[in-house]
Design an enzyme around this catalytic site. Structure first.
Site, PDB file in Angstrom:
ATOM      1  CE  LYS A   1      -4.579  -1.308   0.916  1.00  0.00           C
ATOM      2  NZ  LYS A   1      -4.471  -2.678   1.432  1.00  0.00           N
TER       3      LYS A   1
ATOM      4  CB  SER B   1      -0.596  -8.257  -0.881  1.00  0.00           C
ATOM      5  OG  SER B   1      -1.358  -9.113  -0.040  1.00  0.00           O
TER       6      SER B   1
HETATM    7  C1  LIG Z   1      -5.183  -3.705   1.023  1.00  0.00           C
HETATM    8  C2  LIG Z   1      -4.578  -5.040   0.912  1.00  0.00           C
HETATM    9  C3  LIG Z   1      -4.965  -5.965  -0.096  1.00  0.00           C
HETATM   10  C4  LIG Z   1      -6.075  -5.685  -1.078  1.00  0.00           C
HETATM   11  O1  LIG Z   1      -5.851  -4.561  -1.883  1.00  0.00           O
HETATM   12  P1  LIG Z   1      -7.073  -3.878  -2.653  1.00  0.00           P
HETATM   13  O2  LIG Z   1      -6.448  -2.816  -3.473  1.00  0.00           O
HETATM   14  O3  LIG Z   1      -8.008  -3.323  -1.618  1.00  0.00           O
HETATM   15  O4  LIG Z   1      -7.739  -4.951  -3.456  1.00  0.00           O
HETATM   16  C5  LIG Z   1      -4.300  -7.170  -0.158  1.00  0.00           C
HETATM   17  N1  LIG Z   1      -3.329  -7.493   0.720  1.00  0.00           N
HETATM   18  C6  LIG Z   1      -2.940  -6.649   1.689  1.00  0.00           C
HETATM   19  C7  LIG Z   1      -1.857  -7.090   2.612  1.00  0.00           C
HETATM   20  C8  LIG Z   1      -3.548  -5.393   1.833  1.00  0.00           C
HETATM   21  O5  LIG Z   1      -3.143  -4.566   2.809  1.00  0.00           O
END
Ligand SMILES: *Cc1c(COP(=O)(O)O)cnc(C)c1O
Length: 338
Positions: free
Chosen positions: A68, A320
């Site tokens: 993010k 992510s």
């Molecule tokens: C926010 C987030 C997501 C999902 O992202 P979106 O853009 O809302 O689909 C996935 N994994 C992690 C660790 C996140 O913080």
């Protein structure tokens, strides 16, 4: 949608899609050196399991432990001088809130994070430690969001939403540029899917450069708002439920303008995984790959391990984020079920 339709949609970019590929290239230039260019590593264990080359994109290695930061940093740097001086505001208590706080401190911009009185002390402290002003208001996320709007109106702060914003989507899309650069024969990408900023950005980048690549969104079975919305053909609300993939919770916004149309145009498929499958994914990441991932970051591994998604050709999984309570992580790695 078919691959032909996807590449057609992309060729006519600008008209049909609400974010342009050029915005992702601009984001890459803007955030270079301010976020990590994360490694893409081969996973022999998942390759053995699937019979395909599998690679892991380690967004867990970003400062603040999640991708993010890319979107928050890009959106912040795109602001003009006046907006920067006044500062940013958000109501996110999770990875987006941390990313906003970190990006703001790096850029010398004030940031306010609004939270309800029910947010646990450790989350409040984590944001405060990153240098943001924390405002405790009311007893719900709606109360916190109302305070965001008040600060926008009364103090001229800029609200930075977690996914439904062109600069945020463009920032997340820089992951797609890095994937294609590091793995030129990329064929499939598995992306954790919540509000869809990550999936939209990556799909736009990757499909512009490699129209045949398949981009698959992966969500939890419990309360997946984007999956339900894609099925309905319009943004819909779902009941929020507790899940190991807590960063994937929450709605996509009934007035969604950017991430929903992009996901609808560009995602080839959405796969849903159960809580036990997510737990096994977290365990696999720790024991086979030596990576600490949170539930949201493990859904791609879960989709492959269960065979719910059969990858074709060189495949990238987006790990992510890695922000998981250490005690919970220990329990799961030691074999506790979800
Ligand atoms: C926010 C987030 C997501 C999902 O992202 P979106 O853009 O809302 O689909 C996935 N994994 C992690 C660790 C996140 O913080």
């Amino acid at each position: 949608m078919s691959q032909q339709a996807a590449s057609d949609a992309i060729r006519s970019t600008g008209e049909d899609l609400p974010v342009a590929f050029a915005a992702i290239e601009a984001a890459a230039e803007r955030i270079a050196g301010r976020v990590a260019r994360t490694p893409l590593i081969a996973s022999p264990s998942l390759a053995a399991l699937t019979g395909q080359p599998i690679h892991l994109k380690l967004e867990t290695r970003q400062p603040v432990g999640a991708f993010k930061l890319r979107g928050a940093m890009n959106a912040l740097l795109a602001l003009d001088e006046t907006a920067r001086r006044r500062g940013l505001v958000t109501a996110s208590t999770g990875n987006h809130g941390r990313a906003v706080a970190h990006a703001a401190r790096e850029a010398g911009v004030p940031a306010v994070v609004c939270m309800s009185a029910l947010v646990p002390a450790n989350k409040i402290e984590a944001v405060r430690a990153l240098g943001a002003e924390v405002r405790i208001v009311g007893r719900s996320q709606d109360d916190a969001q109302a305070e965001v709007e008040r600060l926008v109106n009364e103090r001229g702060l800029t609200a930075l939403p977690p996914f439904d914003h062109p600069d945020v989507i463009a920032g997340q899309g820089t992951i797609g540029l890095e994937l294609v650069a590091d793995l030129p024969d990329l064929a499939t990408v598995l992306v954790p899917l919540s509000g869809g900023g990550l999936a939209a950005g990556i799909a736009l980048a990757v499909k512009t450069l490699r129209p045949k690549v398949r981009v698959i969104g992966v969500s939890m079975e419990k309360g997946a708002a984007m999956a339900a919305s894609l099925k309905a053909g319009r943004p819909v609300e779902v009941v929020e439920e507790e899940t190991l993939a807590d960063s994937l919770g929450g709605g996509i916004g009934l007035a969604n303008r950017y991430s929903f149309p992009l996901c609808r145009a560009l995602l080839d498929e959405v796969v849903l995984v159960s809580e036990d499958e997510i737990a096994a994914g977290i365990r696999h990441a720790a024991t086979a790959e030596g990576e600490t991932v949170e539930g949201a970051g493990a859904v791609g591994i879960a989709a492959l391990r269960t065979g719910k998604l059969r990858p074709e050709g060189p495949t990238a999984l987006i790990l992510s984020g890695g922000n998981i309570d250490p005690a919970l992580h220990r329990r799961l790695v030691n074999g506790a079920s979800a």
